[in-house]
Every structure is written in structure tokens, then in C-alpha cells.
Design a protein around this motif. Sequence first.
Motif, short mmCIF file in Angstrom:
data_model
loop_
_atom_site.label_atom_id
_atom_site.label_comp_id
_atom_site.label_asym_id
_atom_site.label_seq_id
_atom_site.Cartn_x
_atom_site.Cartn_y
_atom_site.Cartn_z
N PHE A 37 0.79 -1.09 0.10
CA PHE A 37 0.06 -0.15 0.03
C PHE A 37 0.78 1.22 0.00
O PHE A 37 0.49 2.23 -0.63
CB PHE A 37 -0.98 0.00 1.20
CG PHE A 37 -2.12 0.80 1.14
CD1 PHE A 37 -3.01 0.83 0.15
CD2 PHE A 37 -2.01 2.14 1.94
CE1 PHE A 37 -4.02 1.79 0.30
CE2 PHE A 37 -2.98 3.00 2.02
CZ PHE A 37 -3.93 3.04 1.13
N ARG A 38 2.09 1.12 0.58
CA ARG A 38 2.90 2.24 0.97
C ARG A 38 3.68 2.34 -0.69
O ARG A 38 3.63 3.56 -1.12
CB ARG A 38 4.05 2.25 1.77
CG ARG A 38 4.71 3.46 2.23
CD ARG A 38 5.58 3.13 3.52
NE ARG A 38 6.24 2.00 3.56
CZ ARG A 38 6.16 1.09 4.60
NH1 ARG A 38 5.29 1.20 5.36
NH2 ARG A 38 6.92 0.00 4.52
N LEU A 39 3.82 1.56 -1.11
CA LEU A 39 4.50 1.51 -2.65
C LEU A 39 3.53 2.07 -3.54
O LEU A 39 3.93 2.95 -4.42
CB LEU A 39 4.95 0.30 -3.18
CG LEU A 39 5.62 0.11 -4.35
CD1 LEU A 39 7.05 0.55 -4.17
CD2 LEU A 39 5.45 -1.36 -4.96
N ILE A 40 2.22 1.87 -3.38
CA ILE A 40 1.26 2.52 -4.44
C ILE A 40 1.17 3.97 -4.21
O ILE A 40 1.13 4.87 -5.03
CB ILE A 40 -0.03 1.60 -4.12
CG1 ILE A 40 -0.03 0.33 -4.64
CG2 ILE A 40 -1.37 2.51 -4.92
CD1 ILE A 40 -1.31 -0.35 -4.47
N LEU A 41 1.14 4.36 -2.85
CA LEU A 41 0.78 5.83 -2.55
C LEU A 41 2.16 6.50 -2.92
O LEU A 41 1.83 7.77 -3.55
CB LEU A 41 0.76 6.11 -0.99
CG LEU A 41 -0.73 5.53 -0.43
CD1 LEU A 41 -0.55 5.65 1.29
CD2 LEU A 41 -1.83 6.11 -1.26
N VAL A 42 3.27 6.09 -2.60
CA VAL A 42 4.54 6.78 -3.07
C VAL A 42 4.53 6.85 -4.65
O VAL A 42 4.85 7.78 -5.47
CB VAL A 42 5.76 6.08 -2.64
CG1 VAL A 42 7.18 6.84 -3.21
CG2 VAL A 42 6.01 6.30 -0.86
N GLY A 43 4.13 5.49 -5.52
CA GLY A 43 4.23 5.58 -6.66
C GLY A 43 2.92 6.69 -7.36
O GLY A 43 3.48 7.39 -8.50
N ILE A 44 2.07 6.96 -6.67
CA ILE A 44 1.04 7.91 -7.14
C ILE A 44 1.54 9.32 -7.08
O ILE A 44 1.35 10.24 -8.27
CB ILE A 44 -0.23 7.58 -6.51
CG1 ILE A 44 -0.94 6.31 -6.81
CG2 ILE A 44 -1.26 8.87 -6.93
CD1 ILE A 44 -2.21 6.22 -6.11
N GLY A 45 2.24 9.49 -6.13
CA GLY A 45 3.05 10.55 -5.97
C GLY A 45 4.04 11.16 -6.88
O GLY A 45 4.12 12.06 -7.81
N ALA A 46 4.92 10.07 -7.21
CA ALA A 46 5.74 10.05 -8.29
C ALA A 46 5.33 10.21 -9.72
O ALA A 46 5.72 10.95 -10.50
CB ALA A 46 6.64 8.90 -8.32
N SER A 47 4.13 9.44 -9.97
CA SER A 47 3.50 9.73 -11.24
C SER A 47 2.99 11.21 -11.41
O SER A 47 3.18 11.79 -12.72
CB SER A 47 2.15 8.70 -11.21
OG SER A 47 1.50 8.81 -12.46
#
Length: 349
Positions: free
Chosen positions: A162-172
Motif C-alpha cells: 500500500f505504501r508503494l502504491i501511494l508513493v508511486g502515485i505521488g511520483a506519477s
Amino acid sequence: MTLVHQDRAALVRAGRWSFRLDVRSLFVCAVLLVLAACAMVLAVGTGTYRLSPLEVLRTFAGNGPPGAEFIVLDLRLPRALVAVLVGFGMGTAGAIFQSLTRNPLGSPDIIGFGNGASAGALVVIIFFDAGDTQTAVGAVCGGFATAAAVYLLAWKRGVHGFRLILVGIGASAVLGAATEFLYVRADIGKAAQAASWTIGSLNARDWGDVRIGVLGLVLLVPVVLVYARRLTMLEMGDDTAGALGVPPERTRLVLLCAGTSLTAMAVAAAGPIPFVAMAAPQLARRITRAAGPNILPSAWTGALLVSAADLAVQRVTGSALLPVGVATGVAGGAYLAWLLRGERRAERL
């Protein structure tokens, strides 16, 4: 070699090696392969110079109508093959990331890896007037740089999905802003070229793009298949996987690199085609009704989705000029809304 039949599965043993084959999954893969091949043949026959499926097959065999060989083999076949290769790679990458994050939203186009590959490719297109090889290298470098940044930012005594998804959305979001900045800084000609590429298009694909796709799959898919069993164990949790002899972080890192490379390969060959990596694993899981990452069913589902979208674009519009990314974006938006509705009803959102 011995073959032991079980309920819905076959256990193959050869010496000290053994592996389990899900019969339904094998059947689904065979059906999807046939459907993708049919979609490819129909797409090759579609256009101003129409050819029947039989004429297309005769042209493949070297006995087609006059003038068909150049149109089929040089103009249309590379486009159809790129659609299959890109869809196969995106479906595989989507299965990897969704299994690693244990979340249907954990696909490379949602968590920013696809955007990173796009940004890397755009840099070399706009500033270095790159060809196919340079674009592929730029996409791989951009994808890996994004993956490394997201992985490190999401690290806290391991990487939680879940943390990977949240960080990835920010990076996107950050990469989207960087892409817009690249457009502003580019001259009008290169900006137009880059804009048409970033929609996700199979237009003007050639054998160079096919070679990029084939090379990526030949190098990466065997690695993914070797690690597929470990990926299944990771879905049970790091503690359980470690107790079964699977090093969680090392396995996760290898699969993350493989999935990022597959994403970069797909982006380099056809640009970012949205939502295929997210939808293919979910559809494959519903068709096979099998637990685990469903690597090969997801891959062939992705191949069928991109091939069918390309065929639909050509048949509905009567032209091959409309980017296939438009079709997958419209269908994927509706699918994402349906998926979010299901997640909310299940009280996971």
C-alpha cells in the motif's frame, strides 16, 4: 518424467525437479493465444486495401494476391506484432506489480513506473533526436530511475504494497508535471512528435520496434517464470515466504527490476498504452479462477486486449491513424470506475 493428475491440475516430476500445471490456466492460455492470433490476422487485413483472412494467410505463405506481400509484410504485420508483444509485456508487468503490492491498483501505469519510462524516452526524443534504440535506452533508464526512487521512498523495514502504491502515485504526478515542462521547452516539431507518441500509438511501427519487443520478452519472461513460484509465496506474506526459504527483499527486487524492464520495453515500442497492465491480470484471474499471480494468462490477456483494441480502432474509424491508447484509455477509465466501486463495496477503500 512422471505425470500425476490432481484436481484441476497436473504435477510433472522429472528427477528431483517438479512443477504444477493448472489445467484450466493452460486451456485459457491456449484460447487467448488463438484469439490474439485471429485478431492479428483480421487487423493485418484491415485498411484501404482490404484482404480476407484467407488472403492474409496465403500472403504469409508467399502465395498472396499481387502487391499484397509489401502491404502485409512490410506495412501491417509489424504493427500487429508490436500490438501482441506490447500487450504480452504489459500484462506480465501488471501481474508482477499487482502480486507484489497485493492490490489491483498496483499496476505500472498507476504507480508511476510507466510515466518514468515515458519521461526517459521523451528526454532522448526531444533533446537528442533519438531513434528506436536510443528511445528504448531512455525508456529503460527513466523506468529504473523511477523504480529506484519509489522503492527507496517506500522503504521502511521493508516495502509494504500500500505504501508503494501511494508513493508511486505521488511520483506519477511529479513525472506528469516534468513531461509538461518538456513539451514547453521543446520546439513545435519535436513537441508534436512527442505528443503523438505519448498517447500510445501503433502507427508507423516497423521491424525495429518488433525487435525491441522480442528482445525484451526473450530476456525477461524466463526470469519472471523462474521466480513465479517465489512470487506466489510472497503473496502469503514475508514471514511465511522466509520460513519457506524464499528471501523476500531479494526476490521482490529481482521481480521489480523485471517488471520495470518489461514496462520500459512496452513504452519504448509503442508509447504508454494506458490501463492494459491494470486490467489484464484482473480479467485473467476471473477467467482462470486460479490463485496466485497468473503470469502467463495475464500476459496473453494483455496481448489480446491490445490486439483487439487496435482492430476496433481500425474497423470503427476506418483508419489506422487513431492511437490505440485512446481506445484503451476510454475502456480502462470505465473499468477503473467499476473496480473502485467493487473495492468500496468490499470495504477495502
